[in-house]
Design an enzyme around this catalytic site. Structure first.
Site, PDB file in Angstrom:
ATOM      1  N   ASP A 190       1.052  -1.098  -0.121  1.00  0.00           N
ATOM      2  CA  ASP A 190       0.051   0.049  -0.146  1.00  0.00           C
ATOM      3  C   ASP A 190       0.788   1.267  -0.090  1.00  0.00           C
ATOM      4  O   ASP A 190       2.141   1.016   0.093  1.00  0.00           O
ATOM      5  CB  ASP A 190      -0.865   0.054   1.348  1.00  0.00           C
ATOM      6  CG  ASP A 190      -1.969   1.271   1.363  1.00  0.00           C
ATOM      7  OD1 ASP A 190      -2.751   1.472   0.268  1.00  0.00           O
ATOM      8  OD2 ASP A 190      -1.767   1.805   2.321  1.00  0.00           O
ATOM      9  N   SER A 191       0.524   2.546  -0.436  1.00  0.00           N
ATOM     10  CA  SER A 191       1.072   3.643  -0.078  1.00  0.00           C
ATOM     11  C   SER A 191       1.368   3.920   1.315  1.00  0.00           C
ATOM     12  O   SER A 191       2.478   4.710   1.291  1.00  0.00           O
ATOM     13  CB  SER A 191       0.596   4.854  -0.776  1.00  0.00           C
ATOM     14  OG  SER A 191      -0.937   4.877  -0.264  1.00  0.00           O
ATOM     15  N   TYR A 216      -0.553   8.008  -2.921  1.00  0.00           N
ATOM     16  CA  TYR A 216      -0.538   7.763  -4.442  1.00  0.00           C
ATOM     17  C   TYR A 216      -1.814   8.338  -5.007  1.00  0.00           C
ATOM     18  O   TYR A 216      -1.874   8.513  -6.158  1.00  0.00           O
ATOM     19  CB  TYR A 216      -0.522   6.167  -4.611  1.00  0.00           C
ATOM     20  CG  TYR A 216       0.508   5.404  -4.322  1.00  0.00           C
ATOM     21  CD1 TYR A 216       1.796   6.154  -3.913  1.00  0.00           C
ATOM     22  CD2 TYR A 216       0.610   4.075  -4.754  1.00  0.00           C
ATOM     23  CE1 TYR A 216       2.804   5.261  -3.715  1.00  0.00           C
ATOM     24  CE2 TYR A 216       1.530   3.275  -4.235  1.00  0.00           C
ATOM     25  CZ  TYR A 216       2.955   3.769  -3.909  1.00  0.00           C
ATOM     26  OH  TYR A 216       3.997   3.215  -3.785  1.00  0.00           O
ATOM     27  N   CYS A 218      -3.763  -0.990  -1.745  1.00  0.00           N
ATOM     28  CA  CYS A 218      -4.100   0.542  -1.997  1.00  0.00           C
ATOM     29  C   CYS A 218      -5.100   0.381  -3.402  1.00  0.00           C
ATOM     30  O   CYS A 218      -4.831   0.055  -4.414  1.00  0.00           O
ATOM     31  CB  CYS A 218      -2.923   1.069  -2.609  1.00  0.00           C
ATOM     32  SG  CYS A 218      -3.068   2.769  -3.202  1.00  0.00           S
ATOM     33  N   ASN A 219      -6.172   1.257  -3.211  1.00  0.00           N
ATOM     34  CA  ASN A 219      -7.331   1.460  -4.414  1.00  0.00           C
ATOM     35  C   ASN A 219      -6.737   2.158  -5.509  1.00  0.00           C
ATOM     36  O   ASN A 219      -6.994   1.765  -6.749  1.00  0.00           O
ATOM     37  CB  ASN A 219      -8.265   2.260  -3.858  1.00  0.00           C
ATOM     38  CG  ASN A 219      -9.301   1.549  -2.958  1.00  0.00           C
ATOM     39  OD1 ASN A 219     -10.195   0.775  -3.503  1.00  0.00           O
ATOM     40  ND2 ASN A 219      -9.348   1.205  -1.772  1.00  0.00           N
ATOM     41  N   GLU A 265      -6.267  10.926   8.412  1.00  0.00           N
ATOM     42  CA  GLU A 265      -4.920  10.764   8.926  1.00  0.00           C
ATOM     43  C   GLU A 265      -4.772  11.845  10.192  1.00  0.00           C
ATOM     44  O   GLU A 265      -4.058  11.388  11.050  1.00  0.00           O
ATOM     45  CB  GLU A 265      -3.949  11.252   8.034  1.00  0.00           C
ATOM     46  CG  GLU A 265      -3.815  10.131   6.805  1.00  0.00           C
ATOM     47  CD  GLU A 265      -2.589   9.393   6.630  1.00  0.00           C
ATOM     48  OE1 GLU A 265      -1.541  10.102   6.634  1.00  0.00           O
ATOM     49  OE2 GLU A 265      -2.538   8.323   6.249  1.00  0.00           O
ATOM     50  N   CYS A 298     -11.494   3.471  -0.949  1.00  0.00           N
ATOM     51  CA  CYS A 298     -10.036   3.983  -0.575  1.00  0.00           C
ATOM     52  C   CYS A 298     -10.011   3.562   0.933  1.00  0.00           C
ATOM     53  O   CYS A 298     -10.886   3.525   1.704  1.00  0.00           O
ATOM     54  CB  CYS A 298     -10.113   5.692  -0.369  1.00  0.00           C
ATOM     55  SG  CYS A 298      -8.586   6.231   0.376  1.00  0.00           S
ATOM     56  N   THR A 299      -8.827   2.849   1.161  1.00  0.00           N
ATOM     57  CA  THR A 299      -8.589   2.259   2.712  1.00  0.00           C
ATOM     58  C   THR A 299      -8.747   2.978   3.800  1.00  0.00           C
ATOM     59  O   THR A 299      -9.255   2.569   4.822  1.00  0.00           O
ATOM     60  CB  THR A 299      -7.219   1.608   2.449  1.00  0.00           C
ATOM     61  OG1 THR A 299      -6.299   2.682   2.322  1.00  0.00           O
ATOM     62  CG2 THR A 299      -6.954   0.405   1.554  1.00  0.00           C
ATOM     63  N   HIS A 300      -8.734   4.408   3.717  1.00  0.00           N
ATOM     64  CA  HIS A 300      -8.846   5.389   4.540  1.00  0.00           C
ATOM     65  C   HIS A 300     -10.430   5.579   5.142  1.00  0.00           C
ATOM     66  O   HIS A 300     -10.585   5.883   6.198  1.00  0.00           O
ATOM     67  CB  HIS A 300      -8.275   6.566   4.553  1.00  0.00           C
ATOM     68  CG  HIS A 300      -6.696   6.796   4.616  1.00  0.00           C
ATOM     69  ND1 HIS A 300      -5.922   6.141   4.015  1.00  0.00           N
ATOM     70  CD2 HIS A 300      -6.034   7.324   5.645  1.00  0.00           C
ATOM     71  CE1 HIS A 300      -4.587   6.182   4.197  1.00  0.00           C
ATOM     72  NE2 HIS A 300      -4.811   6.743   5.241  1.00  0.00           N
TER      73      HIS A 300
END
Lengths: 270, 270
Positions: free
Chosen positions: A13-14, A45, A76-77, A155, A187-189
């Site tokens: 992942d980024s 990314y 990462c998407n 974040e 998106c993973t976030h």
């Protein structure tokens, strides 16, 4: 290269976000060893071009291959959206991205009311989710929108309160109005902002997170290839990052839902 | 290496933000040629470690040196905060960062009511502004705060309205309460949010932007070294980026206040 069932699964992942995918993998596959690479020196990314994200993805994959992985998961998407064909062409092991499984999970959930997709600029601009949804169901109505502020909000830890709520209203108001019945958190976030997202789109919209669907796809694939780790295996989990590891182990534990004892910094030049 | 007065000034930044510094340079030094490098493939620097930002900064400087620059301007506050000693040690040309000039401008403005500094996590964590202010005036009272969401807000173009206003209140409320009379905008993106920042801290707080002060420092230095370009020179301006140039030329024109005809993508591997 021959893969063995006891070889680890590679995940990149980024940054830290992909740990939510790793978490699902560990839940579904408790006997598998894993190697995770977070490209924290080049994160994010989602704001970068497909060309650059593809170059980084190939280098990440090369690093993981050297660790003898039997399968690569692109957590990462954005990387899954733009780099999957290049990774599949270059790698001697199977590659699983999060887009296909996420689209499939959304189609399993929708009642025909339309599917929404939110993600980074890179993911939405690529059209990868839109194509994956339409490939699996040509009649599906898709509405996609980039939400660039969601990653920095997550974040920063601002996942409740006025700022994320107003931001979500700005980005997602059209989904609430136009009526989709399913929304892919591409998106993973974004799962960290589930609360405000659900409140804005309303309780009738199902939120789909690709992590769970991706883990299921990995189970199916390893079974099919007869590459599942034996149930007697004691798994090991290794973590690598490209920037200093302190923040990764600290923030990452929140994403992974368990402590990360240590992560090793590697100096990938690309 | 011998520098000649007709050689260009080199400027680097993690992306487009440093163009505000370039703009001030062009205004103060209309006869100087410039070479600008935006490291858009690795942007942002503000969330990364000092170690990684220093490595990137040295590579950026090396690229600009190969273009025969007579002086290097580090337009990025984060890079100026953490990489200046390494750059000065490694480079055969003078190096000007934005921290020293910004601190000097703040001290010229404050009436003894305290100086606030806002910037990225990397800039604030480094303590560089705090040290520069105290070195120039040991009695100054300094209050510093990282504002990580300001950069993504400015890049998203959300510079007015509820979201930036509430975000600014969250970050800057303590400055309004504790009373500083001067606030350093310690990141090249922050001037875009000047309106909401001024509204939150109140009209009595002077906002200091390092770009102007840095350009003045460059004028003084070039004069002292007798390296000013002759008034008969026709300047040229070249732009390089590490990701694809489209977004840079488009967004960059807003930061620079004039069109950017073209930017060349360079593949720096580091």
């Amino acid at each position: 290269m021959r893969q063995a069932s006891h070889s680890p699964i590679g995940v990149f992942d980024s940054g830290v976000g992909g740990l939510t995918v790793l978490k699902s993998l560990m839940e579904h596959l408790p006997h598998e060893s894993t190697v995770y690479l977070g490209d924290t020196a080049r994160v994010p990314y989602g704001t970068k071009s497909g060309e650059v994200v593809t170059r980084y993805s190939l280098k990440n994959a090369e690093f993981l291959l050297e660790r003898g992985i039997k399968l690569l998961v692109v957590a990462c998407n954005t990387a899954s959206s733009v780099a999957l064909p290049a990774l599949e062409a270059a790698l001697p092991v199977p590659v699983v991205g999060v887009i296909g499984p996420g689209a499939q999970a959304a189609l399993a959930r929708t009642q025909g009311g339309g599917v929404g997709v939110i993600g980074t600029q890179g993911t939405i601009r690529s059209g990868a989710y839109q194509r994956a949804l339409e490939a699996q169901d040509p009649r599906v109505r898709v509405k996609a929108r980039a939400c660039p502020l969601f990653v920095p909000l997550a974040e920063e830890g601002w996942t409740t309160g006025d700022v994320p709520m107003l931001t979500a209203r700005e980005y997602l108001g059209e989904f609430a109005r136009d009526g989709v019945d399913t929304l892919v958190l591409g998106c993973t976030h974004y799962p960290l902002l589930k609360g405000v997202i659900q409140e804005v789109v309303g309780p009738r919209v199902a939120l789909v997170d690709s992590a769970e669907a991706t883990a299921q796809a990995v189970v199916t694939l390893l079974e099919g290839l007869d590459l599942l780790a034996p149930a007697t295996s004691t798994p090991s989990h290794a973590y690598f990052v490209t920037d200093v590891p302190e923040r990764f182990t600290e923030v990452g534990a929140r994403f992974l839902g368990r402590p990360i004892a240590s992560a090793e910094q590697v100096d990938l030049k690309f």
